[in-house]
Write an enzyme that holds these catalytic residues in place. Structure first.
Site, mmCIF file in Angstrom:
data_model
loop_
_atom_site.group_PDB
_atom_site.id
_atom_site.type_symbol
_atom_site.label_atom_id
_atom_site.label_comp_id
_atom_site.label_asym_id
_atom_site.label_seq_id
_atom_site.Cartn_x
_atom_site.Cartn_y
_atom_site.Cartn_z
ATOM 1 N N ASP A 136 3.460 2.154 18.071
ATOM 2 C CA ASP A 136 4.157 1.342 17.072
ATOM 3 C C ASP A 136 5.322 0.497 17.588
ATOM 4 O O ASP A 136 5.500 -0.637 17.170
ATOM 5 C CB ASP A 136 4.628 2.258 15.931
ATOM 6 C CG ASP A 136 5.159 1.484 14.737
ATOM 7 O OD1 ASP A 136 4.653 0.380 14.495
ATOM 8 O OD2 ASP A 136 6.047 1.988 14.056
ATOM 9 N N CYS A 193 -12.951 -5.601 -4.552
ATOM 10 C CA CYS A 193 -11.796 -4.838 -5.033
ATOM 11 C C CYS A 193 -10.488 -5.554 -4.689
ATOM 12 O O CYS A 193 -10.313 -6.052 -3.576
ATOM 13 C CB CYS A 193 -11.797 -3.447 -4.403
ATOM 14 S SG CYS A 193 -10.384 -2.419 -4.874
ATOM 15 N N CYS A 200 1.005 -4.425 -6.132
ATOM 16 C CA CYS A 200 2.269 -4.785 -5.476
ATOM 17 C C CYS A 200 3.317 -5.223 -6.500
ATOM 18 O O CYS A 200 3.105 -6.183 -7.246
ATOM 19 C CB CYS A 200 2.045 -5.894 -4.460
ATOM 20 S SG CYS A 200 3.560 -6.378 -3.603
ATOM 21 N N CYS A 216 7.960 -8.015 0.615
ATOM 22 C CA CYS A 216 7.456 -6.637 0.649
ATOM 23 C C CYS A 216 8.599 -5.638 0.522
ATOM 24 O O CYS A 216 9.610 -5.731 1.234
ATOM 25 C CB CYS A 216 6.696 -6.417 1.957
ATOM 26 S SG CYS A 216 6.130 -4.723 2.210
ATOM 27 N N CYS A 243 7.504 1.647 0.541
ATOM 28 C CA CYS A 243 6.719 1.559 -0.692
ATOM 29 C C CYS A 243 5.276 1.896 -0.360
ATOM 30 O O CYS A 243 4.742 1.423 0.654
ATOM 31 C CB CYS A 243 6.827 0.151 -1.288
ATOM 32 S SG CYS A 243 5.821 -0.106 -2.776
ATOM 33 N N CYS A 250 -5.614 2.153 -3.214
ATOM 34 C CA CYS A 250 -6.918 1.962 -2.574
ATOM 35 C C CYS A 250 -7.910 3.036 -3.006
ATOM 36 O O CYS A 250 -7.652 4.232 -2.846
ATOM 37 C CB CYS A 250 -6.757 1.986 -1.052
ATOM 38 S SG CYS A 250 -8.316 1.735 -0.169
#
Length: 346
Positions: A136, A193, A200, A216, A243, A250
């Site tokens: 990351d 979908c 959001c 975001c 968040c 999903c």
């Protein structure tokens, strides 16, 4: 081991033993379109204050751009799927909501230790083959590479989706000069979908598969320094660090089993922290509460700023005395957030 297929099979077994639930191998030149998409995203300013994204664009665009000698990219995933709905505290305004991934130990440390252990195993099996591990913090396009390695696909929320683990995978990469058998890239399974887009709170998706970080909540509460733009403060609700709304929405998550990995089990004090307690933290108290947590890196000021927005959204006039004391805080963003919250609670 000299046979690449035998080595790969043994490597996958060792990865599973170390706690990785997803394994795949991509060629070094995988995800050729990712670099162009990244540059367009940067040109549109969607990265906001994340200047390092632009500074490392050339290295980030492809695996050979970061390390020219790489021949294979081993992608690994660890599940942190929650046992409970991450949105269950949305109607408890006196409680701060922390993203699922940050409720346990810092995944950077845990995953890197496991990757290094896997790297040592691989070096023992194939001496003289250089390798590098990434979690990351390095300029690596983990999600496109994970898709190319067959772990899943980048969903319309831009995060990786796995048929087995939903939207809840920590990713790690191991790059090597070895030529290993590769996996087929995973196909897109989003279909028509759009639940993640609709979920959001700040309309951060201008189009499917495209995120504007400047809108975001994860970006605003974690990466963004200074005051959060007024237009987004109400939409933050009681989210104080990250968040999960688009991830939780999903439908592929119904196949994900709750993670059993002890390293990522939520700490009791981070599952539903009281805003009143967090608002009273000083630097020493903050470091004590969030020791070993990824939240520690944003510091006391940014967390208290976020908690003040949540307090302003809570409607709880009982928080006014605590909020009022922060109106003269040494940090300008905290003081600004306190004045905003006090006006909301009046």
């Amino acid at each position: 081991m000299t046979d690449p297929a035998t080595l790969r099979a043994a490597l996958a077994a060792e990865a599973a033993r170390l706690g990785f639930v997803a394994f795949g191998v991509a060629p070094a030149d995988a995800a050729p379109l990712a670099g162009a998409r990244l540059r367009q995203w940067l040109a549109d300013g969607c990265h906001g204050d994340m200047i390092w994204m632009a500074d490392t664009a050339d290295r980030r665009a492809s695996a050979p751009g970061l390390w020219p000698e790489v021949r294979s990219v081993i992608m690994l995933g660890t599940s942190y799927a929650p046992a409970l709905d991450p949105r269950r505290h949305a109607d408890h305004p006196d409680t701060g909501v922390i993203s699922v991934y940050a409720q346990g130990s810092d995944y950077h440390d845990t995953i890197k230790k496991r990757l290094k252990a896997l790297a040592r195993w691989l070096v023992a099996q194939a001496p003289g083959a250089p390798l590098k591990v990434f979690v990351d913090t390095a300029p690596v396009m983990e999600k496109p590479l994970a898709e190319a390695a067959g772990l899943g696909w980048q969903g319309k929320h831009t995060n990786l989706v796995s048929r087995a683990h939903g939207s809840w995978l920590f990713l790690g990469a191991l790059m090597t000069t070895l030529e290993l058998p590769t996996d087929a890239a995973h196909g897109d399974r989003c279909g028509s979908c759009n639940r993640c887009q609709v979920a959001c709170p700040t309309d951060a998706f201008p189009a499917p598969y495209r995120l504007d970080a400047r809108r975001c909540i994860s970006y605003l509460t974690i990466e963004h320094k200074g005051p959060v733009p007024v237009e987004f403060r109400t939409a933050l609700g009681n989210r104080i660090y990250g968040c999960d709304d688009c991830l939780a929405a999903c439908p592929w998550n119904r196949f994900a089993r709750a993670a059993r990995d002890l390293a990522f089990q939520p700490r009791a004090e981070l599952t539903a922290p009281a805003l009143a307690d967090l608002l009273q933290l000083d630097d020493a108290g903050f470091r004590q509460v969030f020791a070993g947590s990824p939240i520690k890196r944003i510091g006391r000021d940014r967390l208290v700023r976020n908690c003040l927005y949540a307090a302003g959204n809570s409607g709880n006039a009982g928080l006014r005395p605590i909020v009022a004391r922060l109106c003269d805080d040494a940090d300008a963003a905290v003081a600004d957030a306190a004045r905003w919250a006090l006006a909301r609670l009046a």
